[in-house]
Design a protein around this motif. Sequence first.
Motif, PDB file in Angstrom:
ATOM      1  N   GLY A 104     -68.537 122.558 -67.688  1.00  0.00           N
ATOM      2  CA  GLY A 104     -68.328 121.278 -68.369  1.00  0.00           C
ATOM      3  C   GLY A 104     -68.450 121.476 -69.869  1.00  0.00           C
ATOM      4  O   GLY A 104     -69.386 122.132 -70.343  1.00  0.00           O
ATOM      5  N   GLY A 105     -67.472 120.918 -70.597  1.00  0.00           N
ATOM      6  CA  GLY A 105     -67.449 121.132 -72.051  1.00  0.00           C
ATOM      7  C   GLY A 105     -67.480 119.839 -72.834  1.00  0.00           C
ATOM      8  O   GLY A 105     -66.861 119.732 -73.885  1.00  0.00           O
ATOM      9  N   GLY A 106     -68.221 118.847 -72.337  1.00  0.00           N
ATOM     10  CA  GLY A 106     -68.439 117.619 -73.117  1.00  0.00           C
ATOM     11  C   GLY A 106     -69.604 117.849 -74.072  1.00  0.00           C
ATOM     12  O   GLY A 106     -70.071 118.988 -74.245  1.00  0.00           O
ATOM     13  N   PRO A 107     -70.105 116.770 -74.688  1.00  0.00           N
ATOM     14  CA  PRO A 107     -71.249 116.922 -75.594  1.00  0.00           C
ATOM     15  C   PRO A 107     -72.444 117.608 -74.921  1.00  0.00           C
ATOM     16  O   PRO A 107     -73.106 118.448 -75.539  1.00  0.00           O
ATOM     17  CB  PRO A 107     -71.599 115.483 -75.968  1.00  0.00           C
ATOM     18  N   ALA A 108     -72.691 117.297 -73.631  1.00  0.00           N
ATOM     19  CA  ALA A 108     -73.841 117.910 -72.941  1.00  0.00           C
ATOM     20  C   ALA A 108     -73.631 119.406 -72.774  1.00  0.00           C
ATOM     21  O   ALA A 108     -74.531 120.206 -73.076  1.00  0.00           O
ATOM     22  CB  ALA A 108     -74.046 117.235 -71.584  1.00  0.00           C
TER      23      ALA A 108
ATOM     24  N   GLU B  65     -62.842 122.000 -67.755  1.00  0.00           N
ATOM     25  CA  GLU B  65     -61.481 121.552 -67.444  1.00  0.00           C
ATOM     26  C   GLU B  65     -60.810 121.034 -68.717  1.00  0.00           C
ATOM     27  O   GLU B  65     -59.639 121.267 -68.947  1.00  0.00           O
ATOM     28  CB  GLU B  65     -61.556 120.447 -66.389  1.00  0.00           C
ATOM     29  N   ARG B  66     -61.583 120.338 -69.555  1.00  0.00           N
ATOM     30  CA  ARG B  66     -61.018 119.775 -70.782  1.00  0.00           C
ATOM     31  C   ARG B  66     -62.143 119.761 -71.819  1.00  0.00           C
ATOM     32  O   ARG B  66     -63.001 118.860 -71.800  1.00  0.00           O
ATOM     33  CB  ARG B  66     -60.534 118.348 -70.496  1.00  0.00           C
TER      34      ARG B  66
ATOM     35  N   GLN C  29     -65.285 113.247 -72.376  1.00  0.00           N
ATOM     36  CA  GLN C  29     -64.896 111.837 -72.549  1.00  0.00           C
ATOM     37  C   GLN C  29     -64.702 111.411 -74.003  1.00  0.00           C
ATOM     38  O   GLN C  29     -63.937 110.494 -74.276  1.00  0.00           O
ATOM     39  CB  GLN C  29     -65.959 110.921 -71.956  1.00  0.00           C
TER      40      GLN C  29
ATOM     41  N   THR D 184     -61.871 108.302 -77.115  1.00  0.00           N
ATOM     42  CA  THR D 184     -62.236 107.163 -77.961  1.00  0.00           C
ATOM     43  C   THR D 184     -62.056 107.495 -79.434  1.00  0.00           C
ATOM     44  O   THR D 184     -62.235 108.636 -79.838  1.00  0.00           O
ATOM     45  CB  THR D 184     -63.695 106.703 -77.689  1.00  0.00           C
TER      46      THR D 184
ATOM     47  N   ASN E 192     -72.523 105.279 -82.971  1.00  0.00           N
ATOM     48  CA  ASN E 192     -73.962 105.358 -82.660  1.00  0.00           C
ATOM     49  C   ASN E 192     -74.435 106.805 -82.567  1.00  0.00           C
ATOM     50  O   ASN E 192     -75.417 107.099 -81.912  1.00  0.00           O
ATOM     51  CB  ASN E 192     -74.256 104.617 -81.341  1.00  0.00           C
TER      52      ASN E 192
ATOM     53  N   ALA F  43     -63.761 124.004 -62.115  1.00  0.00           N
ATOM     54  CA  ALA F  43     -64.590 124.613 -61.074  1.00  0.00           C
ATOM     55  C   ALA F  43     -64.350 123.878 -59.766  1.00  0.00           C
ATOM     56  O   ALA F  43     -64.281 122.647 -59.750  1.00  0.00           O
ATOM     57  CB  ALA F  43     -66.057 124.526 -61.471  1.00  0.00           C
TER      58      ALA F  43
ATOM     59  N   THR G  66     -70.741 118.260 -65.825  1.00  0.00           N
ATOM     60  CA  THR G  66     -69.338 117.891 -65.600  1.00  0.00           C
ATOM     61  C   THR G  66     -69.065 116.403 -65.838  1.00  0.00           C
ATOM     62  O   THR G  66     -67.947 115.936 -65.585  1.00  0.00           O
ATOM     63  CB  THR G  66     -68.882 118.302 -64.184  1.00  0.00           C
TER      64      THR G  66
ATOM     65  N   ALA H  64     -68.249 112.555 -66.290  1.00  0.00           N
ATOM     66  CA  ALA H  64     -67.697 111.483 -65.453  1.00  0.00           C
ATOM     67  C   ALA H  64     -66.244 111.204 -65.831  1.00  0.00           C
ATOM     68  O   ALA H  64     -65.739 111.713 -66.825  1.00  0.00           O
ATOM     69  CB  ALA H  64     -68.540 110.218 -65.645  1.00  0.00           C
TER      70      ALA H  64
END
Length: 504
Positions: free
Chosen positions: A219-223, A243-244, A248, A252, A257, A290, A318, A320
Motif C-alpha cells: 500500500g502506497g497511501g500516506p500510511a 496498486e496506485r 486516496q 481530492t 487539515n 497484492a 491498503t 480503502a
Amino acid sequence: MLDADLKTQLKAYLERVTQPIEITASLDDSDKSREMQGLLQDIVSLSDKITLIEHRGGDERTPSFSINRPGGEIALRFAGIPMGHEFTSLVLALLQVGGHPSKLAQDVIEQVRHLDGDYRFETYFSLSCQNCPDVVQALNLMAVLNPKIRHVAIDGALFQDEVDRRQVMSVPTVFLNGETFAQGRMGVEEILARLDTGAVEREARKIDAKPAFDVLVVGGGPAGAAAAIYAARKGIVTGVAAERFGGQVLDTMGIENFISVQETEGPKLAAQLEQHVRQYEVDVMNLQRAEQLIPGELIEVKLASGASLKSRTVILSTGARWRQMHVPGENEYRNKGVAYCPHCDGPLFKGKRVAVIGGGNSGVEAAIDLAGIVAHVTLIEFDSQLRADEVLQRKLRSLPNVKVIVSAQTTEVLGDGQRVTGLVYKDRPSGDAHTVPLEGIFVQIGLLPNTEWLKGVVELSPRGEIIVDDRARPRSPASSRPATARPYRTSRSSSRWVKDPRPR
Ligand SMILES: Cc1cc2nc3c(=O)[nH]c(=O)nc-3n(C[C@H](O)[C@H](O)[C@H](O)COP(=O)(O)OP(=O)(O)OC[C@H]3O[C@@H](n4cnc5c(N)ncnc54)[C@H](O)[C@@H]3O)c2cc1C
C-alpha cells in the motif's frame, strides 16, 4: 483573459522554453473562440519564442489549438480552453514542446520513444475533474516524445454533442484509434503497461528476482509512505508494493487539515510523498496489486502480475475505496451514468437529472455541488434522517432543485442497454417500490477497506477492517497469535538490527 498574477507566473515559467513554439488555433465567431483567442494572445505576449497562427475552422473541433515546433511532428491539441485544473497541463505542454525536459524516469522515456505503431489518443476531460490532468499530461508528454503518438484533449462540457454521441459519461475517458481505451486516472507508466503488455511481464520477472526484504509495505497511501520512510531511516531493507502510489489523496484537490500545511492538493501531496519516500533507499514497486499473503518465517506476497515478493515483516496499509451499492445494474452502467466522483463527472450531466445516493457529508456536499450544474438532484438516504453536518443540510434544503428522500433503499439501476435511465428505490416503512427517471447516479455511501485478499489469513472485523493487537499486529483467524513473523527492532546498545527477543 489571464489576470496579472497568472501572467507573471506564466512568464516566469516560459523563460525555461529553449526552442520556438508554434500555436495553431482553429477559431470561429463563438464566445468560446474569442475566449480562447484571448488566452492564446496573452500567452504569445509573454514569450518571444511563441508564435500564434489563427485559422477560421480548419480542424474537426473548433475552437481548438495545437502546440508544435515550427515544422515539427508533435501532434498535441487542446479542444477547449484549458483553464481550471487543466491550466497546469497547458503550461507543461508549452514547456515540454519548448524543449524543457520532463521529470519522467529515463527508462520510461526510452520506452515511450520506442513505441512503434500509430496511436491516436482522444481524452475527454472536464475542467473540474481532478483526475483528468494526470491523463492529459501523460498523453501530451508521450506525444512530445514520440511523433507516432497523437493526442487531443477535449473539454466534454464544450463538445456536448460529441460526448453524447460517443456516450462519454465519466471523465477522464480515453479513446485510442477510435475505440474506448481507458477511464480514470492514469500516468505514463500505466498507459505504457496497457499498450505494451510485454512490459508487465518484464517487470514481473524483475520483481520475482528480488531478494527478500526486511520490511515490505503493501500500500502506497500516506500510511504506507510513512511506514516506508520510518523503516528506511533505520537502515532496514524496505520495499513498497502499491496498486496506485498516493492512495486516496489522489482523488481530492482540497486538503486543509494537514497540520502545518494550510492548504494543499491531493495529487501534489501524493507527488511529495513519493519524492520523500524515494529520498531513501526504498524499492518502490508501483502498479502492483497484492493478491495473496502467505505467512511464514519469510512472508510471501503474491502479486496480480504473477510475481512474488518475500519479506521478514509485512506492513499492511491498503487503505480503502469507494463503497458500491451492489444492486442490479450498478456494474453494467458504471461510467454510463453510474459515477462515484461528482467533481469529475458532474459537468457531463449539465442540464440533466441525477440522484445522489447517501446522506452523509460526502453525499450532501455532492448534492449541493451538483445542484449548481444539473437540472435536478434527488438525494436518497437509507436512514430516516440525513447524517451530514447541520450546516450542510441547511444549505441543501435552501436549494430549489433538490429533493431529499429518506428511509429509501436503492434496489436497482435502470438503463436502456447504453446508459442509465432511472433507478428504483424501496420506501422502507411501506415496502413500496418507486421509480425515479434520471440520467445520472452518484454513489456516495462511504468507503470499504481493501482487505478481501487477506480473508482467512488475518482476522477481519465484520466490516472488513484488520483486527490488530496493541502493537498493531494482525492475528491469524484461527488463533490469537500474530499472523506475521516477529518484527525487527533495534538494539539500544548497538546499531545492529536484531530479532525482537521479547516473549509473546
Ligand atoms: C475524495 C477524498 C477526499 C479526502 N479529503 C481528505 C482531507 O481533506 N483530509 C484528510 O485528512 N483526509 C482526507 N481524505 C481521507 C484520506 O485520503 C485517507 O484517510 C488517507 O488517504 C488514508 O491513507 P492510507 O495510506 O491509509 O490509505 P489509502 O490512501 O487508501 O492508500 C491505500 C494504498 O494501498 C494500495 N492498495 C490497496 N489495495 C492494494 C493491494 N491489494 N495491493 C497493493 N496495493 C494496494 C492503494 O493503491 C494505495 O496505494 C479524503 C479521501 C477522499 C477519497
